[in-house]
Write a protein that holds these residues in place. Structure first.
Motif: not given
Length: 338
Positions: A130-133, A209-212
């Motif tokens: 998971p990451m937030v970009l 998972g996550g969002a950009a």
């Protein structure tokens, strides 16, 4: 006549020559350079999204970090108001320029000594999970292809001897929706690199998972159509210039087709929110409240802070032309500002 090049390939050569010899930030000013509030708000957005994710680490990624101003402002804010997030950060930066990496390293060290970012040439090498970009004015620098509909057929715009040459050919690889939105005599425009980046990002978010959050200047090709004559533009010495004059001496960019990118992301499995105007997003995230607080704390900076906030949010300035698109895991809740 010199070699005939597709527009995107010509742009790639011109951009490589420009970045090898020039400081692009001498020709334009980005939102993070106008006010620290921009980076702070995006940092707060990243923390808010992370708190909805089931992961102990905040893998924070920035694509195209420039001088490192945005990420430094975000890190400073996170360290001050969200210490749990600050200690959870795993920082990754997508940047190809060694010179800019040095500037980013110094900017980050000034606010978070000891934090060791990992640099990447592209998204592919950012570790899975998971990451937030965050990406501000990243997509506009990616080259575009252009076609014109003529008498029911298609002509691709190429470049030779510093001028545009139209050649009859089928629009290979162009999204069908892009071609369908172009009327007779109109320029249909798309960026292969922007679509490839978006598809890879959306696939990853849907899987891991996550969002950009993608912020850039651009348009809604579904409602507004394509910019007349195409959106390619150039800045030389801080002033608009002819893109085809003195290639390698001007910064080349193209407006972002947010609708086509959103369609691409949905096809790859991500949820898509927006686009919304930059002014609406920043206002919802607290642009004016934060600006007012900073102005009270530093009255000598109040006028510049207020002017910058107005420039970022006013519809007649950057508030409407600049837009934000959010891609995320389909199971995620609607992110702040959307």
């Amino acid at each position: 006549m010199s070699e005939l090049l597709r527009l995107d390939r010509w742009m790639g050569q011109a951009a490589a020559a420009y970045y090898a010899r020039h400081d692009p930030f001498a020709d334009f000013v980005t939102a993070p350079e106008l006010t620290q509030v921009f980076g702070e708000l995006l940092g707060a957005w990243a923390v808010a999204v992370w708190r909805t994710m089931d992961t102990p680490r905040l893998r924070l990624v920035e694509a195209g970090p420039g001088r490192g101003t945005l990420i430094a402002d975000a890190l400073r804010l996170i360290g001050r108001v969200a210490p749990d997030a600050a200690t959870a950060i795993d920082l990754h930066l997508i940047e190809t320029s060694p010179r800019l990496r040095d500037l980013q390293r110094a900017a980050i060290a000034a606010v978070r000594p000891g934090l060791a970012p990992v640099w990447h040439e592209c998204l592919d090498t950012v570790p899975p999970g998971p990451m937030v970009l965050l990406a501000n004015e990243f997509l506009d620098a990616l080259a575009v292809r252009q076609w014109v509909r003529r008498d029911g057929g298609w002509q691709e715009r190429c470049v030779a001897s510093g001028r545009v040459v139209e050649t009859a050919c089928e629009p290979d690889g162009a999204p069908a929706a892009v071609l369908a939105r172009a009327g007779e005599g109109e320029v249909a425009e798309w960026s292969p690199d922007a679509l490839a980046f978006t598809a890879a990002l959306a696939t990853r978010l849907a899987r891991d998972g996550g969002a950009a959050l993608l912020v850039d200047y651009g348009y809604d090709s579904r409602q507004e159509g394509f910019p007349e004559g195409g959106s390619l533009q150039a800045l030389r010495g801080g002033r608009p210039a002819d893109p085809f004059e003195a290639p390698g001496e001007a910064d080349l960019t193209a407006h972002v087709d947010f609708i086509t990118l959103g369609e691409c992301a949905r096809e790859a499995g991500a949820a898509v929110h927006g686009p919304v105007g930059q002014g609406a997003l920043l206002s919802a995230l607290g642009l004016f409240a934060r600006t007012e607080a900073l102005s009270r704390a530093a009255p000598e900076r109040a006028r510049s802070l207020i002017d910058a906030a107005h420039r970022l949010a006013a519809p007649e300035r950057m508030g409407r032309l600049f837009k934000a698109l959010c891609l995320c895991d389909p199971s995620a809740s609607v992110p702040p500002g959307f």
